[in-house]
Design a protein around this motif. Structure first.
Motif, PDB file in Angstrom:
ATOM      1  N   ALA A   1      -8.786   8.054 -15.727  1.00 27.70           N
ATOM      2  CA  ALA A   1      -7.649   7.641 -16.569  1.00 27.70           C
ATOM      3  C   ALA A   1      -7.012   8.841 -17.272  1.00 27.70           C
ATOM      4  O   ALA A   1      -5.784   8.918 -17.375  1.00 27.70           O
ATOM      5  N   VAL A   2      -7.829   9.772 -17.762  1.00 26.71           N
ATOM      6  CA  VAL A   2      -7.218  10.913 -18.476  1.00 26.71           C
ATOM      7  C   VAL A   2      -6.471  11.841 -17.517  1.00 26.71           C
ATOM      8  O   VAL A   2      -5.425  12.390 -17.864  1.00 26.71           O
ATOM      9  N   VAL A   3      -7.005  11.969 -16.310  1.00 30.07           N
ATOM     10  CA  VAL A   3      -6.295  12.790 -15.318  1.00 30.07           C
ATOM     11  C   VAL A   3      -4.949  12.139 -14.971  1.00 30.07           C
ATOM     12  O   VAL A   3      -3.912  12.810 -14.892  1.00 30.07           O
ATOM     13  N   ALA A   4      -4.970  10.814 -14.819  1.00 33.83           N
ATOM     14  CA  ALA A   4      -3.718  10.093 -14.537  1.00 33.83           C
ATOM     15  C   ALA A   4      -2.746  10.231 -15.703  1.00 33.83           C
ATOM     16  O   ALA A   4      -1.533  10.379 -15.507  1.00 33.83           O
ATOM     17  N   SER A   5      -3.283  10.199 -16.919  1.00 32.83           N
ATOM     18  CA  SER A   5      -2.417  10.332 -18.103  1.00 32.83           C
ATOM     19  C   SER A   5      -1.743  11.700 -18.140  1.00 32.83           C
ATOM     20  O   SER A   5      -0.545  11.804 -18.425  1.00 32.83           O
ATOM     21  N   VAL A   6      -2.528  12.745 -17.841  1.00 28.91           N
ATOM     22  CA  VAL A   6      -1.941  14.094 -17.848  1.00 28.91           C
ATOM     23  C   VAL A   6      -0.846  14.177 -16.775  1.00 28.91           C
ATOM     24  O   VAL A   6       0.220  14.760 -17.003  1.00 28.91           O
TER      25      VAL A   6
ATOM     26  N   ALA B   1      -5.151  15.647 -25.806  1.00 26.56           N
ATOM     27  CA  ALA B   1      -5.412  14.772 -26.957  1.00 26.56           C
ATOM     28  C   ALA B   1      -4.718  13.428 -26.774  1.00 26.56           C
ATOM     29  O   ALA B   1      -5.279  12.376 -27.106  1.00 26.56           O
ATOM     30  N   VAL B   2      -3.510  13.464 -26.209  1.00 23.56           N
ATOM     31  CA  VAL B   2      -2.781  12.207 -25.969  1.00 23.56           C
ATOM     32  C   VAL B   2      -3.516  11.361 -24.928  1.00 23.56           C
ATOM     33  O   VAL B   2      -3.616  10.132 -25.064  1.00 23.56           O
ATOM     34  N   ALA B   3      -4.047  11.995 -23.903  1.00 29.06           N
ATOM     35  CA  ALA B   3      -4.787  11.256 -22.868  1.00 29.06           C
ATOM     36  C   ALA B   3      -5.997  10.543 -23.483  1.00 29.06           C
ATOM     37  O   ALA B   3      -6.299   9.389 -23.141  1.00 29.06           O
ATOM     38  N   ILE B   4      -6.689  11.221 -24.399  1.00 28.27           N
ATOM     39  CA  ILE B   4      -7.843  10.605 -25.067  1.00 28.27           C
ATOM     40  C   ILE B   4      -7.380   9.495 -26.011  1.00 28.27           C
ATOM     41  O   ILE B   4      -8.001   8.427 -26.095  1.00 28.27           O
ATOM     42  N   LYS B   5      -6.290   9.749 -26.695  1.00 27.02           N
ATOM     43  CA  LYS B   5      -5.735   8.734 -27.616  1.00 27.02           C
ATOM     44  C   LYS B   5      -5.497   7.417 -26.888  1.00 27.02           C
ATOM     45  O   LYS B   5      -5.757   6.322 -27.410  1.00 27.02           O
ATOM     46  N   GLU B   6      -4.990   7.493 -25.660  1.00 28.45           N
ATOM     47  CA  GLU B   6      -4.700   6.265 -24.914  1.00 28.45           C
ATOM     48  C   GLU B   6      -5.973   5.457 -24.664  1.00 28.45           C
ATOM     49  O   GLU B   6      -5.968   4.230 -24.727  1.00 28.45           O
ATOM     50  N   LEU B   7      -7.076   6.154 -24.432  1.00 23.57           N
ATOM     51  CA  LEU B   7      -8.350   5.455 -24.204  1.00 23.57           C
ATOM     52  C   LEU B   7      -8.896   4.867 -25.504  1.00 23.57           C
ATOM     53  O   LEU B   7      -9.499   3.796 -25.500  1.00 23.57           O
TER      54      LEU B   7
ATOM     55  N   LEU C   1      -9.771  19.762 -20.323  1.00 21.76           N
ATOM     56  CA  LEU C   1     -10.054  19.445 -21.733  1.00 21.76           C
ATOM     57  C   LEU C   1     -10.326  17.954 -21.894  1.00 21.76           C
ATOM     58  O   LEU C   1     -11.311  17.549 -22.531  1.00 21.76           O
ATOM     59  N   ALA C   2      -9.442  17.134 -21.325  1.00 20.71           N
ATOM     60  CA  ALA C   2      -9.558  15.689 -21.516  1.00 20.71           C
ATOM     61  C   ALA C   2     -10.823  15.142 -20.850  1.00 20.71           C
ATOM     62  O   ALA C   2     -11.530  14.312 -21.437  1.00 20.71           O
ATOM     63  N   ALA C   3     -11.118  15.620 -19.647  1.00 26.57           N
ATOM     64  CA  ALA C   3     -12.325  15.125 -18.949  1.00 26.57           C
ATOM     65  C   ALA C   3     -13.578  15.496 -19.728  1.00 26.57           C
ATOM     66  O   ALA C   3     -14.511  14.690 -19.853  1.00 26.57           O
ATOM     67  N   THR C   4     -13.605  16.705 -20.275  1.00 26.53           N
ATOM     68  CA  THR C   4     -14.769  17.127 -21.065  1.00 26.53           C
ATOM     69  C   THR C   4     -14.858  16.302 -22.349  1.00 26.53           C
ATOM     70  O   THR C   4     -15.956  15.916 -22.779  1.00 26.53           O
ATOM     71  N   MET C   5     -13.718  16.012 -22.945  1.00 24.43           N
ATOM     72  CA  MET C   5     -13.733  15.181 -24.155  1.00 24.43           C
ATOM     73  C   MET C   5     -14.269  13.778 -23.862  1.00 24.43           C
ATOM     74  O   MET C   5     -14.941  13.178 -24.697  1.00 24.43           O
ATOM     75  N   VAL C   6     -13.971  13.249 -22.684  1.00 22.45           N
ATOM     76  CA  VAL C   6     -14.515  11.938 -22.317  1.00 22.45           C
ATOM     77  C   VAL C   6     -16.040  11.979 -22.403  1.00 22.45           C
ATOM     78  O   VAL C   6     -16.673  11.095 -22.998  1.00 22.45           O
ATOM     79  N   ASP C   7     -16.649  13.021 -21.848  1.00 17.77           N
ATOM     80  CA  ASP C   7     -18.114  13.162 -21.951  1.00 17.77           C
ATOM     81  C   ASP C   7     -18.560  13.218 -23.403  1.00 17.77           C
ATOM     82  O   ASP C   7     -19.561  12.610 -23.774  1.00 17.77           O
ATOM     83  N   LEU C   8     -17.825  13.961 -24.212  1.00 15.28           N
ATOM     84  CA  LEU C   8     -18.242  14.140 -25.612  1.00 15.28           C
ATOM     85  C   LEU C   8     -18.140  12.825 -26.393  1.00 15.28           C
ATOM     86  O   LEU C   8     -18.942  12.582 -27.296  1.00 15.28           O
ATOM     87  N   PHE C   9     -17.168  11.987 -26.039  1.00 14.00           N
ATOM     88  CA  PHE C   9     -17.070  10.680 -26.698  1.00 14.00           C
ATOM     89  C   PHE C   9     -18.128   9.719 -26.165  1.00 14.00           C
ATOM     90  O   PHE C   9     -18.729   8.974 -26.924  1.00 14.00           O
ATOM     91  N   GLU C  10     -18.338   9.741 -24.866  1.00 14.89           N
ATOM     92  CA  GLU C  10     -19.203   8.732 -24.250  1.00 14.89           C
ATOM     93  C   GLU C  10     -20.681   9.038 -24.419  1.00 14.89           C
ATOM     94  O   GLU C  10     -21.510   8.135 -24.346  1.00 14.89           O
TER      95      GLU C  10
END
Ligand SMILES: [Zn+2]
Length: 485
Positions: free
Chosen positions: A35-40, A149-155, A439-448
């Motif tokens: 999802a974050v890759v698609a958002s970017v 950051a916007v990609a993560i915000k959407e999730l 950045l966004a993919a790594t942030m997904v790991d950090l949140f999950e």
């Protein structure tokens, strides 16, 4: 790895440090990463537009009024809470989305460098002669980080991730050090992990640190007189300065090979027939650790005093700014590496490789084109390159995960026109998009994955154990120019 740890212990003067965190957190490709890759990808036109606008504004330290505004406006339009003008800097801002823990942050820069205006073409030609230009690629840095950051915000908005994502708009990296003031303001206090990247001629998770440095000026005050009629009544401030720089240059023999010292003379008097009553030299001293820089500064202060004594003038040494070395978080670097590998290499067209080789030819460097592959993790990186960044100061207060992304041809001289040229066209934009995805993919790991955050924070605690951070900036507000354009 053990060798590296021992070196760190010695440098910090510690007798005991707990073992570093062990296992590398494995990445988990899944729907949130897709999802974050698609958002970017969806944001790509907007991010290119942002990067191009900032590239065109080309505003230098603490004058990034329009650059900060377009980025902050984009964040606000995406639903972020935006606090502008933080830490006493009109061009610094923080954009947040979500509530509570964890707080995962990403840094963005957007300042340009004076005097390197350059068109987006492979031969040297300024847009405006003598004007600033983005010779460090910070127009890409800010836009990519904000896009992630916007990609993560959407999730978070969709209830698929929980916590807070934050974008730090950090001005004045090239001088002053905006992040140092933001650290002093306590803006990173509740952050769990920070991510940052930097434009480069290669793509890799960074395990090499950056150098610590101190930026200072020495003023000499003497007594003026006619240089021919009554020179015996004068005491030359320039004499003091010259003795000082002579001493500094002699010190080069008696410092570690990793030390870098460089200066420019800002004032050496006006005309030869007047004994100058004022002289000023602006100096940067760097080494791999701030503790070593502190030791050098003790010697440098003695030189300033000694030079003044010898020339019978007065001297004052004033520290303007300075950066700590960046602490490398190997646990975080492995997590970055896994996600960068997952995002995959940057692919270039033949036209882009031609552009790169033409640029290399014009710059007089080997015509090797662009390196789009993700380099393997360097577990034994050695001493840092001779460069410094205020990201270092952030890294002493919160763990920083840092990587480089190709935005310019192999071997490009940095802080120079080739980097500015690529930052205004598709080569830079491709790097920006890669960086946003990584950045966004790594942030997904950090949140999950709380265990990934814990491992990163454990290594951070071990790296900083027993060392009190105190930034090099002087007391008082940041040196914001009285008038901004
Ligand atoms: Zn830079």
């Amino acid at each position: 790895m053990i060798r590296r740890r021992s070196a760190c212990v010695l440098a910090l003067g510690l007798s005991m440090v707990p073992g570093l965190a062990g296992a590398a957190p494995a990445p988990k490709p899944g729907p949130n990463k897709e999802a974050v890759v698609a958002s970017v990808e969806r944001q790509r036109p907007a991010l290119v537009d942002l990067a191009n606008q900032v590239w065109g504004f080309a505003e230098t330290a603490l004058k990034e009024t329009r650059s900060a505004k377009v980025l902050a406006d984009y964040a606000a339009a995406q639903g972020f809470r935006v606090e502008r003008g933080v830490a006493g800097m009109p061009t610094a801002f923080v954009a947040s989305y979500g509530e509570g823990k964890p707080v995962i942050a990403v840094l963005g820069e957007y300042d340009a460098l004076p005097g390197i205006s350059q068109k987006a073409q492979p031969t040297k030609e300024p847009v405006t002669a003598g004007a600033p230009g983005h010779g460090c690629g910070h127009n890409l840095f800010g836009a990519a980080s904000l896009g992630s950051a916007v990609a993560i915000k959407e999730l978070i908005a969709a209830g698929k991730l929980h916590g807070t994502v934050r974008f730090y708009g950090t001005p004045a990296e090239e001088s002053v050090g905006g992040k140092v003031y933001m650290v002093r303001e306590g803006l990173f206090r509740d952050v769990d992990v920070v991510l940052a990247w930097h434009p480069a001629d290669e793509t890799r998770a960074d395990t090499k640190s950056s150098q610590a440095m101190v930026d200072f000026v020495v003023d000499f005050h003497g007594k003026t007189s006619h240089a021919a009629l009554d020179p015996w009544n004068g005491r030359s401030a320039l004499d003091g300065l010259e003795i000082f720089t002579h001493a500094l240059n002699m010190m080069r023999e008696h410092v570690r090979p990793t030390v870098r010292m460089h200066y420019v003379i800002k004032d050496g008097g006006d005309v030869p027939n007047v004994v100058p009553d004022h002289a000023r030299v602006w100096v940067w001293v760097r080494d791999v650790k701030h503790a070593s820089v502190d030791e050098l500064m003790v010697r440098v202060r003695k030189m300033a005093e000694g030079a003044a004594l010898a020339a019978d003038v007065e001297s004052t040494l004033r520290v303007q700014s300075g950066y700590y070395e960046r602490i490398v978080n190997f646990t975080g670097a492995r997590l970055l590496q896994a996600n960068m590998d997952w995002v995959g290499p940057i692919r270039y067209t033949g036209a882009e490789q031609d552009f790169a080789r033409a640029l290399q030819k014009a710059a007089g460097i080997p015509e090797k084109g662009l390196a789009g592959e993700v380099k393997p993790l360097d577990e034994n990186p050695g001493d840092p390159k001779g460069a410094s960044s205020d990201v270092g100061d952030v890294s002493w207060n919160v763990p920083v995960l840092h990587f480089s992304t190709t935005t310019a041809p192999i071997g490009s001289p940095w802080h120079a026109w080739p980097v500015a040229a690529c930052g205004g066209m598709s080569i830079g934009h491709k790097g920006m998009v890669f960086a946003a995805k990584a950045l966004a993919a790594t942030m997904v790991d950090l949140f999950e994955r709380p265990e990934a955050r814990d491992a990163i924070r454990k290594e951070f605690a071990e790296s900083t154990w027993g060392t009190a951070y105190k930034g090099y900036i002087p007391d008082g507000p940041p040196p914001v120019p009285a008038t901004t354009p």
